[in-house]
Write an enzyme that holds these catalytic residues in place. Structure first.
Site, PDB file in Angstrom:
ATOM      1  N   LYS A 196      -5.621  -7.652 110.717  1.00  0.00           N
ATOM      2  CA  LYS A 196      -6.578  -6.986 111.138  1.00  0.00           C
ATOM      3  C   LYS A 196      -6.746  -7.610 112.481  1.00  0.00           C
ATOM      4  CE  LYS A 196      -6.804  -4.468 107.319  1.00  0.00           C
ATOM      5  NZ  LYS A 196      -7.267  -4.779 106.255  1.00  0.00           N
TER       6      LYS A 196
HETATM    7  C1  PLP Z   1      -7.570  -4.583 104.642  1.00  0.00           C
HETATM    8  C2  PLP Z   1      -8.311  -3.429 104.409  1.00  0.00           C
HETATM    9  C3  PLP Z   1      -9.317  -3.682 103.146  1.00  0.00           C
HETATM   10  C4  PLP Z   1      -9.616  -4.876 102.242  1.00  0.00           C
HETATM   11  O1  PLP Z   1      -9.659  -6.201 102.980  1.00  0.00           O
HETATM   12  P1  PLP Z   1      -9.342  -7.472 102.551  1.00  0.00           P
HETATM   13  O2  PLP Z   1      -9.930  -8.321 103.576  1.00  0.00           O
HETATM   14  O3  PLP Z   1      -7.906  -7.813 102.438  1.00  0.00           O
HETATM   15  O4  PLP Z   1     -10.057  -7.550 101.462  1.00  0.00           O
HETATM   16  C5  PLP Z   1      -9.988  -2.667 102.811  1.00  0.00           C
HETATM   17  N1  PLP Z   1      -9.851  -1.288 103.051  1.00  0.00           N
HETATM   18  C6  PLP Z   1      -9.063  -1.217 104.031  1.00  0.00           C
HETATM   19  C7  PLP Z   1      -8.711   0.523 104.469  1.00  0.00           C
HETATM   20  C8  PLP Z   1      -8.198  -2.078 104.552  1.00  0.00           C
HETATM   21  O5  PLP Z   1      -7.196  -1.790 105.452  1.00  0.00           O
END
Ligand code: PLP
Length: 397
Positions: A196
């Site tokens: 991210k």
């Molecule tokens: C990355 C992501 C999540 C979950 O995040 P984590 O930190 O990996 O638990 C939830 N929704 C979307 C759309 C994502 O891309």
């Protein structure tokens, strides 16, 4: 197609694996983490509040509550919005399964609504069609970093008394009509997973302008424990009460120190992501056989992903083979996403058989996420472009 000596050099430079996304950790990030490791607090210490405040300031929202992951943050958001067993929540099938799973965690039923053909974001008309007397929430996802149609969704939510939770895990720094996502919906959720925009290892955040929701989020992430200051005055400083069932979803001081340091670089990271997306789009819009992602008016996407779509009618081979050929050239493309309702768990539990969400399912068959991350060099961008051009050109009918 004419192959120049530079192209040949680039084509041969395929020994380095280029992932679709990855973190960028510098020495100054590492130094901040080391400071915490040497301090008195490595779990809940001063860095947690500091990171939450800096994050809220960046997004111009009143409250930010950190969590141990984006998934935990989604769970907290669904809890604080008051979803109860038997309630329904509407979301998109074209997302990571966590968006729908968090509804199940609280005993609710995820109801999917199909996406718009252009942005692949939740289609407001489809949301309207799925509303029943049991609907409580709507969870749009800002697919690839392009904000969902928030105004239209909010209008529908207001008309039916629903709460909107924006899964903004792709869209940290994105702007919707010149306003950063994070303060637009009642609850807004972010992830700090390494792919991210900024990372804390694992981590997440919920933002809101509502003080009561912020309080519920803080209680939920800490076992359901309330530390009412008034009661502590009368009972003693040791006093606390568990008032609801919560979890240990706390983000550590170690993670928050990393997050604070990463936040300083967010604008530069966003700029580079936008630059790479701009280069890809300018080249691939002229390449028959592929369809570039569009950007709607008054939207400034955050470009977590660069989802290229294959125009399969023009190609002799399918997505799987193109995917394999790109991996053969060390380009770590990925597919976002297998629609959630098609996973075995959802098929078995809810009886989905495929065909329920035709736009999302058709998009899934075409999608390929190209590498896009801030540390990606110009040479890597050129290499990806040349390789995609060559493979697509050789695969056209
Ligand atoms: C990355 C992501 C999540 C979950 O995040 P984590 O930190 O990996 O638990 C939830 N929704 C979307 C759309 C994502 O891309």
């Amino acid at each position: 197609m004419i192959v120049s000596p530079l192209d040949t050099a680039l084509m041969n430079k395929n020994t380095k694996y280029i992932p679709y996304g990855r973190q960028w950790i510098d020495e100054d990030d590492i130094a901040e983490v080391i400071k915490v490791l040497r301090s008195d607090y490595i779990t809940t210490g001063p860095k947690v509040a500091e990171f939450e405040e800096a994050f809220a300031n960046y997004l111009e929202v009143k409250y930010a509550v950190s969590f141990s992951s984006g998934t935990a943050a989604l769970h907290g958001a669904v809890f604080s919005a008051g979803l109860e067993p038997g309630d329904e929540a509407i979301t998109t099938p074209l997302t990571f399964c966590a968006t729908a799973n968090c509804i199940l965690y609280q005993g609710g039923t995820p109801v999917f609504a199909d996406v718009c053909p252009d942005t692949l974001n939740l289609n407001p008309e489809e949301v309207s069609r799925r509303i029943t007397s049991k609907t409580k929430l709507v969870l749009p996802v800002d697919y690839a970093g392009h904000p969902a149609d928030l105004e239209a969704i909010q209008k529908i939510a207001d008309a039916h008394g629903l709460i909107v939770i924006e899964d903004a895990c792709h869209s940290l720094g994105a702007e919707y009509r010149n306003i950063k996502v994070g303060g637009i919906c009642r609850l807004n959720v972010f992830s700090f997973h390494p792919v991210k925009h900024i990372t804390t290892g694992e981590g997440g955040m919920v933002t809101t302008n509502d003080s009561d929701l912020a309080r519920r989020l803080r209680i939920f992430r800490n076992h359901g424990i309330d530390r009412d200051t008034q009661q502590r005055k009368t009972e003693g400083d040791w006093f606390y009460q568990m008032i609801t069932l919560g979890y240990n979803y706390r983000l550590t001081d170690i993670g928050c120190a990393l997050g604070l340091s990463q936040l300083q670089k967010l604008n530069a990271n966003l700029e580079r992501r936008r630059e790479i997306a701009g280069i890809y789009t300018s080249v691939f819009r002229q390449l028959p056989g592929v369809i570039v992602p569009i950007v709607r008016e008054n939207i400034n996407p955050a470009w977590h992903l660069y989802p290229l779509r294959l125009d399969l009618d023009q190609l002799q081979i399918g997505r799987a083979e193109i995917f394999r050929k790109l991996h053969g050239k060390n380009i770590g493309v990925n597919v976002h996403y297998i629609p959630v309702h098609l996973h075995p768990y959802y098929r078995q539990r809810f009886g989905y058989r495929g065909g329920e969400y035709p736009i999302a399912e058709a998009a899934y068959g075409q999608l390929i996420s190209l590498p896009i991350f801030p540390k990606m060099g110009d040479d890597d961008v050129k290499y990806v472009i040349k390789t995609v051009q060559n493979i697509i050109s050789a695969s056209r009918k």
